[in-house]
Design a protein around this motif. Structure first.
Motif, PDB file in Angstrom:
ATOM      1  N   ASP A   1      17.997 -24.824 -19.847  1.00  0.00           N
ATOM      2  CA  ASP A   1      18.778 -25.536 -20.855  1.00  0.00           C
ATOM      3  C   ASP A   1      20.056 -24.786 -21.207  1.00  0.00           C
ATOM      4  OD1 ASP A   1      17.833 -23.394 -22.298  1.00  0.00           O
ATOM      5  OD2 ASP A   1      16.659 -24.567 -23.719  1.00  0.00           O
ATOM      6  N   GLY A   2      20.236 -23.586 -20.629  1.00  0.00           N
ATOM      7  CA  GLY A   2      21.470 -22.834 -20.812  1.00  0.00           C
ATOM      8  C   GLY A   2      21.585 -22.081 -22.117  1.00  0.00           C
ATOM      9  N   GLU A   3      20.589 -22.146 -22.979  1.00  0.00           N
ATOM     10  CA  GLU A   3      20.671 -21.469 -24.281  1.00  0.00           C
ATOM     11  C   GLU A   3      20.192 -20.030 -24.115  1.00  0.00           C
ATOM     12  OE1 GLU A   3      18.683 -23.870 -27.157  1.00  0.00           O
ATOM     13  OE2 GLU A   3      20.078 -25.541 -26.930  1.00  0.00           O
ATOM     14  N   ALA A   4      21.103 -19.190 -23.665  1.00  0.00           N
ATOM     15  CA  ALA A   4      20.766 -17.811 -23.317  1.00  0.00           C
ATOM     16  C   ALA A   4      20.756 -16.934 -24.560  1.00  0.00           C
ATOM     17  CB  ALA A   4      21.765 -17.265 -22.308  1.00  0.00           C
ATOM     18  N   THR A   5      19.767 -16.015 -24.605  1.00  0.00           N
ATOM     19  CA  THR A   5      19.687 -15.037 -25.694  1.00  0.00           C
ATOM     20  C   THR A   5      19.636 -13.610 -25.165  1.00  0.00           C
ATOM     21  OG1 THR A   5      17.278 -15.222 -25.742  1.00  0.00           O
ATOM     22  CG2 THR A   5      18.502 -16.663 -27.225  1.00  0.00           C
ATOM     23  N   GLY A   6      19.816 -13.432 -23.849  1.00  0.00           N
ATOM     24  CA  GLY A   6      19.715 -12.099 -23.259  1.00  0.00           C
ATOM     25  C   GLY A   6      21.061 -11.480 -22.987  1.00  0.00           C
ATOM     26  N   GLY A   7      21.249 -10.930 -21.771  1.00  0.00           N
ATOM     27  CA  GLY A   7      22.480 -10.233 -21.406  1.00  0.00           C
ATOM     28  C   GLY A   7      23.610 -11.191 -21.077  1.00  0.00           C
ATOM     29  N   ASP A   8      24.643 -10.643 -20.463  1.00  0.00           N
ATOM     30  CA  ASP A   8      25.854 -11.406 -20.145  1.00  0.00           C
ATOM     31  C   ASP A   8      25.617 -12.186 -18.849  1.00  0.00           C
ATOM     32  OD1 ASP A   8      28.354 -12.394 -19.638  1.00  0.00           O
ATOM     33  OD2 ASP A   8      29.415 -10.505 -19.989  1.00  0.00           O
ATOM     34  N   ALA A   9      25.330 -13.487 -18.994  1.00  0.00           N
ATOM     35  CA  ALA A   9      25.034 -14.310 -17.825  1.00  0.00           C
ATOM     36  C   ALA A   9      26.280 -14.524 -16.974  1.00  0.00           C
ATOM     37  CB  ALA A   9      24.445 -15.645 -18.270  1.00  0.00           C
ATOM     38  N   GLU A  10      27.454 -14.601 -17.603  1.00  0.00           N
ATOM     39  CA  GLU A  10      28.673 -14.822 -16.825  1.00  0.00           C
ATOM     40  C   GLU A  10      28.985 -13.612 -15.945  1.00  0.00           C
ATOM     41  OE1 GLU A  10      31.968 -16.236 -19.060  1.00  0.00           O
ATOM     42  OE2 GLU A  10      30.799 -17.720 -20.162  1.00  0.00           O
ATOM     43  N   ALA A  11      28.728 -12.410 -16.420  1.00  0.00           N
ATOM     44  CA  ALA A  11      28.921 -11.222 -15.588  1.00  0.00           C
ATOM     45  C   ALA A  11      27.973 -11.254 -14.396  1.00  0.00           C
ATOM     46  CB  ALA A  11      28.704  -9.963 -16.415  1.00  0.00           C
ATOM     47  N   ALA A  12      26.735 -11.712 -14.603  1.00  0.00           N
ATOM     48  CA  ALA A  12      25.795 -11.822 -13.481  1.00  0.00           C
ATOM     49  C   ALA A  12      26.277 -12.857 -12.477  1.00  0.00           C
ATOM     50  CB  ALA A  12      24.408 -12.190 -14.005  1.00  0.00           C
ATOM     51  N   ALA A  13      26.885 -13.954 -12.951  1.00  0.00           N
ATOM     52  CA  ALA A  13      27.420 -14.965 -12.028  1.00  0.00           C
ATOM     53  C   ALA A  13      28.572 -14.397 -11.214  1.00  0.00           C
ATOM     54  CB  ALA A  13      27.859 -16.186 -12.819  1.00  0.00           C
ATOM     55  N   ARG A  14      29.392 -13.555 -11.820  1.00  0.00           N
ATOM     56  CA  ARG A  14      30.481 -12.929 -11.058  1.00  0.00           C
ATOM     57  C   ARG A  14      29.924 -11.989  -9.987  1.00  0.00           C
ATOM     58  NH1 ARG A  14      33.175 -13.418 -16.125  1.00  0.00           N
ATOM     59  NH2 ARG A  14      32.239 -11.485 -16.917  1.00  0.00           N
ATOM     60  N   ARG A  15      28.835 -11.283 -10.297  1.00  0.00           N
ATOM     61  CA  ARG A  15      28.215 -10.427  -9.272  1.00  0.00           C
ATOM     62  C   ARG A  15      27.705 -11.273  -8.105  1.00  0.00           C
ATOM     63  NH1 ARG A  15      26.712  -7.532 -14.002  1.00  0.00           N
ATOM     64  NH2 ARG A  15      24.783  -8.714 -14.278  1.00  0.00           N
ATOM     65  N   ALA A  16      27.179 -12.454  -8.403  1.00  0.00           N
ATOM     66  CA  ALA A  16      26.727 -13.346  -7.341  1.00  0.00           C
ATOM     67  C   ALA A  16      27.907 -13.827  -6.508  1.00  0.00           C
ATOM     68  CB  ALA A  16      25.976 -14.530  -7.943  1.00  0.00           C
ATOM     69  N   ALA A  17      29.036 -14.138  -7.179  1.00  0.00           N
ATOM     70  CA  ALA A  17      30.209 -14.597  -6.439  1.00  0.00           C
ATOM     71  C   ALA A  17      30.723 -13.526  -5.497  1.00  0.00           C
ATOM     72  CB  ALA A  17      31.297 -15.022  -7.425  1.00  0.00           C
ATOM     73  N   ARG A  18      30.700 -12.263  -5.924  1.00  0.00           N
ATOM     74  CA  ARG A  18      31.156 -11.183  -5.053  1.00  0.00           C
ATOM     75  C   ARG A  18      30.238 -11.022  -3.848  1.00  0.00           C
ATOM     76  NH1 ARG A  18      32.408  -8.722 -10.131  1.00  0.00           N
ATOM     77  NH2 ARG A  18      30.430  -7.596 -10.133  1.00  0.00           N
ATOM     78  N   ARG A  19      28.996 -11.362  -3.999  1.00  0.00           N
ATOM     79  CA  ARG A  19      28.057 -11.300  -2.870  1.00  0.00           C
ATOM     80  C   ARG A  19      28.157 -12.524  -1.978  1.00  0.00           C
ATOM     81  NH1 ARG A  19      22.862  -9.038  -3.438  1.00  0.00           N
ATOM     82  NH2 ARG A  19      22.436 -10.319  -1.589  1.00  0.00           N
TER      83      ARG A  19
END
Length: 921
Positions: free
Chosen positions: A153-171
């Protein structure tokens, strides 16, 4: 080119070589082979592989398992998972990661993946999308084509999800998202219910509630205190925050819970329509006295006469919850049985003593301690005496036949991986463990037939009996009562003990075929066999009346246990009752011990005789103040500090036929009021101050000591008890010269209770904190925030929102794979080992070349040259130290013989030549 997944394994080579240096270095061929074996084994452990072309893609399914995902949309999750499994083709691998407060890998990448129905094990009070994406990236090997499919549902309460998405993009890993959408037009929530930290009894106070909504609505609100309605109304709420103001007065001390409920139509998140808060109401020093039938007797009258504020209650109505106990300083249990106390009361009472500084005094009698069912209960762990049944106090040997219901109803799960049958087996084991070698026992499992598990025999090989009992499994139909009684009677017919007893355990709602029990049970009674019943259920169940009548005809007891977890305690209580070894019913004198001064001076230096007492045994770290002067030397009065609280055990009867000299003793009131005041302890509120507050989903405890008492700071220990009962010590950090602070997560919705240990038996009760609902249901100003978050993640990582069917594995399929060389390294190591054995054991030597023969020829000569050089220099050193020896000198009689001298004409070259010839021979 060979690569290694774990090259660090080669660090073992020098370590093992140093440890086995002597074994490695033997004849050169064996040495070479042993080193080769060592290198090959290390290479196998390092995970050797070679890269190769591998068609296909990896897809990691990341599933949101937090509370904010309602059960209504779980079908969407299953549908997506099934589509993923259907679209995978040859070479495609699928993995799964569940996300809650943390991310957890459920399935590693594999071909032929299918959805399973295994329950999620993640903590649902959080959504760490960043951790889920990172875990997915870790499952896709470098060089392998892959993507992530995030279902949330996208309602995140943990770490920085956008930073994790950028790590995926670099891979080069694409992140597709499938939003999980709740039904509903808007979200209205009780954002906060603010109560004062505490209030005095009868003191009016005002408090507020804040309601947040993302659009205007009209709704009804209801405020309740401890379940009773305090205020209600209906009004229109605007978008944003609205305030409700309430007033109240509380007449009873203790912790009181307030709840505010909203009733709306079309709410998207109904879970946050209720908020909770608690209020501590301070009152005078109060004592709860639980007496048989809630009677007023000499004990209660004496405590009141001593100036104590006393509340008297019957066992069934005793306020034994943590909220209610907060209003008391001490509890007295006066000869009341444990089964009569409210459900959960024993556990709450034990926790109140250990974690919140409560005081407990228990007095003796036929319905107390072991006979009262406190053995194996939480309260036994608090008492300064243990309640087991020891052989030295047994007057009669016992033969017991236990008939257990093993029907289909006993297969119901009760949590913790256990079934009702498992707890019944544990109860039977508890009964067997209380018997000794002079007793005999038989165990029968009964459904529509009787199945002998343990034939009647002495309790000698206890371990074997317990193992057979634990193996009983639920099967068959309902329990046939007549079959059970007849089988038990048949086993008791061969017993030689004078006391013979049948214990029938049956489901109170599923007991069948009683047969002619009205004739059978009285006949057994006439033959000296008694019968008791433990019924699983309540006295309102369909077969409860039958079980109660059977126990009455059998001259025994009928006990109903609603909570299967209480079965071990119930079986132990029945065993103690039938063994009749828990009470001494003869008058005896009492000795006053020096340690009695620790609880306060008694009236005079003597104590009256008692007419009897309950048997219990002093724990190793407890102290005894009174002791009987009979052969038992029983600890009539014992006490100790238990956690933050205190507990005392008086084994005598406070008011009854066995009171003896207590009934007329003038010091009666002083004695018991002194005990009650001692167990109540003392609070440290005169020198230590503490307050707690909630900062979002985090608790903050602030502690301060008065000026001049900074020495107390080093000894303070703070504890927090979560709503699920878990206890933790908080990390208090210095924030000033006289202040400390602890911050801790509020991990679950409900009441979080705090306490502060000031040492020396002094404590401070801190007002509790309440997390009104899970962090997953926190109201959000933007209802589309979660879906917008998912769209950003997909955009950053080059993914799609709601990817159409058939496109989950879309993308390049040519990637790197690997071929493991583990088996080849292992096979080579085996061959090298066999060659080494052939060299070492069979004397086989490989043919050597010229360089090998030269090396073998030169090695002894070099060693001899070094030795000869040492011999040649030795006389010169000896001559320098003293005068040279003459040909006529003779050794002293006691000295060792001198070494034989070589001829002067023999030089070093001659020695070497002679040694070389000897070697060749």
């Amino acid at each position: 080119m060979i690569r290694f997944a774990h090259p660090e394994a080669f660090l073992l080579v020098p370590i093992v070589a140093l440890l086995l240096a002597r074994r490695l270095l033997s004849t050169p061929p064996a040495t070479v082979l042993r080193v080769l074996v060592l290198l090959l084994v290390a290479g196998a452990l390092a995970g050797p592989y070679v890269e190769a072309y591998a068609p296909g893609r990896d897809l990691v399914l990341v599933v949101d398992r937090s509370r904010s995902v309602p059960d209504a949309v779980r079908a969407t999750v299953d549908e997506v998972a099934d589509r993923v499994a259907e679209e995978a083709t040859a070479g495609d691998r699928v993995a799964r990661v569940d996300v809650g407060r943390e991310a957890r890998v459920v399935d590693a990448p594999r071909e032929g993946w299918t959805r399973t129905h295994s329950a999620s094990t993640v903590d649902p009070d959080g959504t760490d999308l960043a951790g889920g994406i990172d875990a997915a990236l870790g499952l896709i090997p470098p060089g392998r084509q892959g993507s992530v499919l995030l279902v949330s549902d996208g309602e995140a309460t943990g770490g920085d999800a956008e930073a994790a998405a950028r790590r995926a993009a670099r891979r080069g890993v694409r992140v597709d998202v499938v939003p999980l959408r709740r039904a509903g037009a808007f979200d209205a929530a009780v954002d906060e219910l603010t109560l004062p930290a505490d209030a005095a009894v009868g003191e009016p106070f005002q408090f507020s509630a804040w309601v947040r909504a993302d659009r205007p609505f009209e709704g009804t609100y209801r405020l309740r205190r401890d379940g009773a309605l305090v205020a209600e109304g209906r009004r229109a709420f605007r978008r944003g925050l609205e305030r409700l103001v309430f007033r109240d007065v509380v007449a009873e001390p203790g912790v009181h819970e307030y709840t505010l409920d909203l009733e709306t139509g079309g709410d998207r998140v109904p879970e946050n329509d209720r908020a909770r808060a608690v209020l501590r109401v301070e009152g005078a020093f109060r004592v709860l006295c639980v007496t048989p039938q809630g009677r007023e007797d000499r004990l209660t009258r004496s405590l009141r006469a001593a100036g104590l504020d006393l509340v008297v209650a019957a066992p069934e109505a005793a306020p034994l919850t943590l909220d209610a106990l907060d209003g008391f300083r001490a509890v007295v249990l006066e000869d009341v049985p444990a089964p009569d106390l409210p459900p959960g009361g024993l556990a709450a009472l034990a926790r109140w003593v250990t974690d919140f500084g409560g005081g407990l005094l228990m007095t003796g009698g036929r319905a107390s301690y072991g006979p009262g069912g406190y053995h194996l209960s939480p309260v036994e762990e608090v008492l300064p005496v243990s309640l087991e049944m020891r052989a030295e106090h047994r007057k009669f040997a016992l033969a017991m036949a236990i008939a257990l219901d093993r029907s289909g109803s006993m297969s119901v799960d009760v949590g913790g991986g256990l079934k009702k049958m498992d707890l019944a087996n544990q109860g039977t084991c508890a009964a067997v463990e209380m018997l000794n070698a002079s007793d005999s026992v038989a165990v029968i499992a009964v459904d529509s037939q009787a199945h002998l598990v343990v034939p009647m025999g002495p309790v000698s090989d206890r371990a074997s009996i317990l193992a057979r009992v634990r193996s009983i499994e639920s099967m068959g139909g309902g329990i046939f009562v007549e079959e059970a009684i007849e089988a038990a009677a048949g086993q008791l017919s061969v017993a030689r003990q004078g006391t013979r007893h049948i214990l029938l355990f049956a489901d109170a709602a599923d007991s069948e075929e009683p047969g002619d029990y009205k004739a059978l049970v009285p006949a057994l009674r006439k033959a000296g066999v008694t019968l008791s019943v433990i019924g699983l259920g309540s006295d309102k169940d369909s077969d409860a009346a039958l079980l109660r009548e059977i126990a009455t005809l059998g001259g025994g007891r009928c006990m109903f246990v609603a909570d299967a977890a209480e079965l071990p305690r119930a079986f132990a209580q029945e065993t103690i009752q039938v063994a009749r070894s828990a009470m001494i019913e003869e008058p005896c004198a009492v000795e006053v011990l020096p340690d009695v001064l620790a609880v306060g001076a008694l009236a005079g230096t003597t104590f009256p005789s008692v007419g009897g007492y309950t048997i219990a045994y002093l724990r190793p770290t407890a102290r005894a103040g009174l002791r009987t002067q009979d052969e038992q030397r029983a600890p009539l009065l014992s006490f100790w500090q238990r956690g933050l609280g205190r507990a005392a055990a008086f084994l005598g009867v406070a008011d009854g036929p066995l009171s003896g000299g207590l009934a007329t003793w003038e010091g009666y009131g002083d004695h018991f009021s002194t005990l009650v005041r001692w167990v109540a302890g003392s609070e440290a509120s005169d020198a230590v101050f503490a307050e707690a507050a909630r900062d979002g989903h985090e608790g903050v405890l602030a502690v301060e000591v008065e000026e001049g008492r900074e020495d107390l700071l080093g000894g303070l220990v703070a504890r927090a008890v979560a709503p699920d009962g878990g206890s933790r010590v908080l990390d208090l950090r210095r924030t000033g010269a006289r202040t400390l602070e602890a911050r801790f997560p509020l991990t679950g919705a409900g009441v979080h209770r705090l306490s502060l240990d000031a040492g020396d038996g002094r404590f401070l009760r801190v007002p509790p904190l309440v997390l009104p609902y899970s962090p997953e249901f926190a109201p959000r100003s933007d209802p589309g925030e979660g879906e917008a978050t998912l769209a950003r993640l997909a955009r950053i990582a080059g993914g799609r929102v709601d990817p159409p069917a058939g496109t989950f594995f879309e993308g390049p399929r040519a990637g790197l794979g690997f071929t493991s060389l583990l088996r080849w390294f292992a096979l080579a190591a085996l061959v090298a080992l066999l060659l080494e054995i052939a060299v070492r054991r069979l004397g086989w030597q490989p043919r050597a070349g010229a360089w090998w023969r030269s090396l073998r020829a030169r090695a002894p000569a070099l060693r001899l040259r070094r030795r000869a050089k040492a011999v040649a220099t030795a006389p010169k050193e000896a001559g320098a130290a003293g005068s040279p020896a003459t040909s006529e000198s003779k050794p002293a009689p006691d000295s060792p013989p001198a070494p034989t001298k070589r001829p002067p004409s023999e030089g070093i070259a001659d020695v070497i030549d002679r040694a070389t010839k000897r070697r060749d021979r």
